[in-house]
Design a protein around this motif. Sequence first.
Motif, PDB file in Angstrom:
ATOM      1  N   PRO A 259      -5.475  -7.224 -13.546  1.00 51.61           N
ATOM      2  CA  PRO A 259      -4.985  -8.464 -14.138  1.00 51.61           C
ATOM      3  C   PRO A 259      -5.241  -8.534 -15.643  1.00 51.61           C
ATOM      4  CG  PRO A 259      -6.048  -8.934 -12.060  1.00 51.61           C
ATOM      5  CD  PRO A 259      -6.290  -7.468 -12.346  1.00 51.61           C
ATOM      6  N   ALA A 260      -6.365  -8.019 -16.097  1.00 52.87           N
ATOM      7  CA  ALA A 260      -6.689  -8.030 -17.521  1.00 52.87           C
ATOM      8  C   ALA A 260      -5.722  -7.152 -18.302  1.00 52.87           C
ATOM      9  CB  ALA A 260      -8.126  -7.568 -17.741  1.00 52.87           C
ATOM     10  N   MET A 293      -5.387 -20.818 -15.732  1.00 51.90           N
ATOM     11  CA  MET A 293      -6.757 -20.456 -15.385  1.00 51.90           C
ATOM     12  C   MET A 293      -7.271 -21.257 -14.189  1.00 51.90           C
ATOM     13  SD  MET A 293      -7.344 -17.999 -17.357  1.00 51.90           S
ATOM     14  CE  MET A 293      -9.061 -17.714 -16.970  1.00 51.90           C
ATOM     15  N   ASP A 294      -6.439 -22.155 -13.648  1.00 54.93           N
ATOM     16  CA  ASP A 294      -6.818 -22.864 -12.426  1.00 54.93           C
ATOM     17  C   ASP A 294      -6.543 -22.031 -11.181  1.00 54.93           C
ATOM     18  OD1 ASP A 294      -4.094 -23.330 -13.402  1.00 54.93           O
ATOM     19  OD2 ASP A 294      -3.806 -24.412 -11.506  1.00 54.93           O
ATOM     20  N   ILE A 295      -5.782 -20.963 -11.332  1.00 52.26           N
ATOM     21  CA  ILE A 295      -5.487 -20.080 -10.202  1.00 52.26           C
ATOM     22  C   ILE A 295      -6.696 -19.188  -9.937  1.00 52.26           C
ATOM     23  CG2 ILE A 295      -3.967 -18.239  -9.369  1.00 52.26           C
ATOM     24  CD1 ILE A 295      -1.738 -19.437 -11.031  1.00 52.26           C
ATOM     25  N   THR A 296      -7.050 -19.028  -8.688  1.00 44.61           N
ATOM     26  CA  THR A 296      -8.286 -18.328  -8.303  1.00 44.61           C
ATOM     27  C   THR A 296      -8.356 -16.922  -8.875  1.00 44.61           C
ATOM     28  OG1 THR A 296      -8.384 -19.580  -6.242  1.00 44.61           O
ATOM     29  CG2 THR A 296      -9.691 -17.562  -6.352  1.00 44.61           C
ATOM     30  N   GLU A 297      -7.268 -16.142  -8.739  1.00 43.63           N
ATOM     31  CA  GLU A 297      -7.283 -14.759  -9.222  1.00 43.63           C
ATOM     32  C   GLU A 297      -7.535 -14.691 -10.723  1.00 43.63           C
ATOM     33  OE1 GLU A 297      -5.148 -16.127  -7.290  1.00 43.63           O
ATOM     34  OE2 GLU A 297      -4.526 -14.825  -5.615  1.00 43.63           O
ATOM     35  N   ALA A 302     -11.468 -13.827 -15.298  1.00 47.26           N
ATOM     36  CA  ALA A 302     -11.431 -14.358 -16.660  1.00 47.26           C
ATOM     37  C   ALA A 302     -12.263 -13.533 -17.637  1.00 47.26           C
ATOM     38  CB  ALA A 302     -11.894 -15.815 -16.669  1.00 47.26           C
ATOM     39  N   VAL A 303     -13.476 -13.148 -17.219  1.00 46.44           N
ATOM     40  CA  VAL A 303     -14.360 -12.388 -18.118  1.00 46.44           C
ATOM     41  C   VAL A 303     -13.700 -11.089 -18.551  1.00 46.44           C
ATOM     42  CG1 VAL A 303     -16.553 -11.168 -18.305  1.00 46.44           C
ATOM     43  CG2 VAL A 303     -16.449 -13.389 -17.147  1.00 46.44           C
ATOM     44  N   HIS A 304     -13.072 -10.388 -17.598  1.00 41.22           N
ATOM     45  CA  HIS A 304     -12.429  -9.113 -17.917  1.00 41.22           C
ATOM     46  C   HIS A 304     -11.183  -9.325 -18.785  1.00 41.22           C
ATOM     47  CE1 HIS A 304     -14.634  -8.171 -14.097  1.00 41.22           C
ATOM     48  NE2 HIS A 304     -14.999  -7.112 -14.836  1.00 41.22           N
ATOM     49  N   ILE A 305     -10.462 -10.417 -18.539  1.00 35.80           N
ATOM     50  CA  ILE A 305      -9.249 -10.694 -19.326  1.00 35.80           C
ATOM     51  C   ILE A 305      -9.586 -10.915 -20.798  1.00 35.80           C
ATOM     52  CG2 ILE A 305      -7.382 -12.361 -19.721  1.00 35.80           C
ATOM     53  CD1 ILE A 305      -7.332 -12.811 -16.673  1.00 35.80           C
ATOM     54  N   PHE A 306     -10.549 -11.786 -21.050  1.00 33.68           N
ATOM     55  CA  PHE A 306     -10.916 -12.066 -22.445  1.00 33.68           C
ATOM     56  C   PHE A 306     -11.565 -10.850 -23.101  1.00 33.68           C
ATOM     57  CE2 PHE A 306     -11.074 -16.473 -20.596  1.00 33.68           C
ATOM     58  CZ  PHE A 306      -9.910 -16.898 -21.228  1.00 33.68           C
ATOM     59  N   SER A 307     -12.304 -10.074 -22.313  1.00 35.08           N
ATOM     60  CA  SER A 307     -12.928  -8.854 -22.840  1.00 35.08           C
ATOM     61  C   SER A 307     -11.870  -7.833 -23.243  1.00 35.08           C
ATOM     62  CB  SER A 307     -13.854  -8.257 -21.780  1.00 35.08           C
ATOM     63  OG  SER A 307     -14.405  -7.035 -22.231  1.00 35.08           O
ATOM     64  N   GLU A 308     -10.809  -7.733 -22.435  1.00 37.52           N
ATOM     65  CA  GLU A 308      -9.724  -6.782 -22.733  1.00 37.52           C
ATOM     66  C   GLU A 308      -9.033  -7.136 -24.047  1.00 37.52           C
ATOM     67  OE1 GLU A 308      -7.483  -3.375 -21.914  1.00 37.52           O
ATOM     68  OE2 GLU A 308      -9.180  -4.167 -20.789  1.00 37.52           O
TER      69      GLU A 308
END
Length: 381
Positions: A259-260, A293-297, A302-308
């Motif tokens: 996802p990220a 960001m209200d969706i569970t997946e 989230a941490v990996h997405i922002f890190s990417e």
Amino acid sequence: MIDLVKIKLRAGNGGDGKVSFFREKGTPKGGPDGGDGGDGGSVYFVADRNMATLRDFRTKEMYAGEDGGHGGKLKMYGADGKDYRISVPLGTLVYEIKEGREVLVADMDDDGKEFLIARGGIGGRGNYRFRSSTNQTPVQYTPGTLGEQKDIKLEVKLVADVGLIGLPNAGKSTLLNRLTHANVKVANYPFTTLSPNLGVMELENGENIIISDIPGLIEGASEGKGLGDEFLRHVERTRVLVHLIDPLEGYSGEGGLTPAENALSNYRKIRKELEVYGKGLMDKPELVVINKMDITESKDDAVHIFSEFKKNGISAEGISGVTGEGVEKLMGRIKKILEENPKRSVFNAEKPVKLFTIENLPNKRMVFGRETVKTMTPKGI
């Protein structure tokens, strides 16, 4: 949305001067009394914020000012022709087509702004004007001059402070509704929005920020795919871009990208289209926003997405257009970045290097066009 049209304009012609001699009982030789013709009506464009498209211009190609009336007896002036005022949407660019070239002549970027596009012809002079001690029965007159005729192209580029961009179904319309209460159509399928929507975000200090929801772009839009680059022109007028990303758009969960990585790929697709389109879109200030960001997946990753994004030198923040999570913080960031990037006019007329008054104006005849008026004598005299 119809945002590009070509039309023709014709200002009114000036009325002809009159050849006449005063005659009544007891005054058999009263002298010349032919009056001047009236000036032709000019054509103006007027910016109107209540208009959104150029749809009305598709059914009418020619717009004309009223002709001036001819001079009359008893030194009566002909009536001036009425000016023609054409309302156009706020943000319309006016191009004059000369010998196949399009020349930008006006930017209708302020509500109520008027621009003279075609000047009416000058009324001719009647024979009363030609009287003198050596010409007591003048039979000369001058015809009115022709009004200007022009071929015009009109192009609407929305005047917005903020442009919401992103792939289809990224949640741009939902966010626009959340920020501005615009109440535009929202649905869970791509290309819900088929034309740009505008909304006004009201700040606590009374300031208004205009936000435009640009219809969903896809990979290859600059080459005509999807809705094509039809609406990218509207991004040109914005001061700030808010790039909205759905990290799960196109994500299958079966191998391939995480996802990220999928979120970053979606971001890069739109950035590539902006780069191909050009015209300074890549240089605009940008806020990168991860939506849904209200969706569970999305929340779990989230941490990996922002890190990417951070690994690639991109600052991103998360929101939910549905629940309102993070939206207030986003409003603050939009306000701050707009303060750092003041408005700039797309079209600036050059300032005069010298100002003239009627007293010191050189060659008044040339400026007012009288040298183009030929003196004529009625046929048969």
